[in-house]
Scaffold this active site. Structure first.
Site, PDB file in Angstrom:
ATOM      1  N   SER A 155       0.836  -1.196   0.000  1.00 42.49           N
ATOM      2  CA  SER A 155       0.000   0.000   0.000  1.00 42.49           C
ATOM      3  C   SER A 155       0.879   1.258   0.000  1.00 42.49           C
ATOM      4  O   SER A 155       1.670   1.472  -0.912  1.00 42.49           O
ATOM      5  CB  SER A 155      -0.959  -0.041   1.188  1.00 42.49           C
ATOM      6  N   ASP A 250     -10.200  -3.213  -5.029  1.00 39.56           N
ATOM      7  CA  ASP A 250      -9.287  -2.268  -4.405  1.00 39.56           C
ATOM      8  C   ASP A 250      -9.214  -1.026  -5.286  1.00 39.56           C
ATOM      9  O   ASP A 250      -8.942  -1.139  -6.487  1.00 39.56           O
ATOM     10  CB  ASP A 250      -7.902  -2.912  -4.286  1.00 39.56           C
ATOM     11  N   HIS A 280      -8.141  -4.900  -0.693  1.00 36.71           N
ATOM     12  CA  HIS A 280      -6.890  -4.248  -0.305  1.00 36.71           C
ATOM     13  C   HIS A 280      -6.409  -4.786   1.046  1.00 36.71           C
ATOM     14  O   HIS A 280      -7.180  -4.901   1.994  1.00 36.71           O
ATOM     15  CB  HIS A 280      -7.114  -2.741  -0.197  1.00 36.71           C
TER      16      HIS A 280
END
Length: 323
Positions: A155, A250, A280
């Site tokens: 991320s 996501d 995610h």
């Protein structure tokens, strides 16, 4: 992106209020600061031997959380945790760091970089680069090989890992052999279709991404600055080989896919792993999703392939050709 629904467990957990702290989409600076303080006390699941080391950084001390595999081969992975640049810690990344350590035989060094909003861009990125430099210079003392260093992150950490590869290339080192990016944020303009299609996806929404950028980026910053948006770097030649993991549900799905394509266009080999039903952060959660083990197995296999035991004959970093 996929028409398949995300796992039921992901949809159920998403509906539980404040399960993991304030929702990123609406979190204020004060809430984020309190959440950062809470995470300092959390401990994660570990399978590799772990210890900590404090080094000097550009803005003060940086704590490194070092995972040593039970059977090492000298490779090293410098890891940057996720959390939207505003939360998270190396402790919370113990599972994925230990999994990488045991799956690759590499020493994994996770970096406790400075967080926004108190420390906006480029504080965290410069901390990550400083940690990479320190690991390269002290690899032998850690039991590793400075010629076989990789980076990894998920991320926001994937964003930092990609940013660090650009800095290392442009600053002429340290050499990085491989980059592993899990559902990375690569484009702060948020112009990819997945930010609209998956705007209300469970676990991370487009509003959450937008709010994270709001806290991370200083006023007036150009969102196509390559340190913020690696996708928008003018040249991707000479960057390390890559493995990129993306999830179908996501907002950041296309950030990873588009970055993989941009690297390939520049002649950088990429392993792209796309999990259509996943959300995610799925690879960070042990035992919750069926694809977590598969994703990490594929990721560590790619890392092992590009971090061989023998030293490569030449540096993975090549200056871009003259034009």
């Amino acid at each position: 992106m996929s028409g398949a629904k995300p796992p039921l467990i992901a949809r159920i957990i998403w509906k539980i209020p404040l399960l993991a702290g304030p929702r990123l989409a609406t979190a204020t600076a004060e809430q984020l600061t309190k959440q950062q303080q809470k995470t300092r006390a959390k401990s994660g699941r570990m399978t590799a031997m772990t210890h900590q080391r404090v080094i000097d950084g550009p803005g003060g001390p940086i704590t490194l959380r070092i995972h040593t595999p039970t059977s090492g081969n000298g490779a090293m992975v410098v890891h940057f945790h996720g959390g939207g640049w505003v939360s998270g810690s190396p402790r919370e990344a113990d599972f994925i760091c230990s999994t990488i350590a045991e799956g690759t035989g590499a020493i994994v060094v996770s970096v406790d970089y400075r967080l926004a909003p108190a420390h906006p861009y480029p504080a965290g990125l410069e901390d990550c680069y400083a940690a990479l430099v320190w690991v390269s210079e002290n690899a032998a003392a850690l039991g590793g090989d400075a010629a076989r260093i990789a980076v990894a992150g998920e991320s926001a950490g994937g964003n930092l890992a990609a940013g660090v590869t650009l800095l290392a290339r442009d600053r002429r080192g340290p050499a990085i052999r491989h980059q592993a990016l899990l559902y990375p944020a690569t484009d702060a303009t948020m112009s990819a279709p997945s930010h609209r299609v998956n705007a209300n996806a469970p676990w991370l929404t487009a509003a959450g991404v937008r709010n994270a950028y709001h806290h991370y980026l200083p006023p007036g910053i150009n969102r196509t600055d390559p340190g913020v948006s690696p996708l928008h770097a003018t040249d991707h030649r000479g960057l390390p080989l890559a493995a990129i993991v993306v999830a179908g549900h996501d907002p950041l799905h296309d950030d990873g896919v588009w970055y993989a394509e941009r690297l390939r266009q520049a002649g950088v080999p990429v392993d792209l792993f796309d999990y259509p039903r996943m959300v995610h952060g799925f690879a960070n959660v042990p035992g919750l999703f069926s694809d977590t083990a598969l994703a990490l197995a594929e990721l560590t296999k790619a890392q092992r392939r590009h971090l061989p035991s023998e030293q490569a004959p030449s540096s993975p970093h090549r200056p871009p050709a003259s034009t």
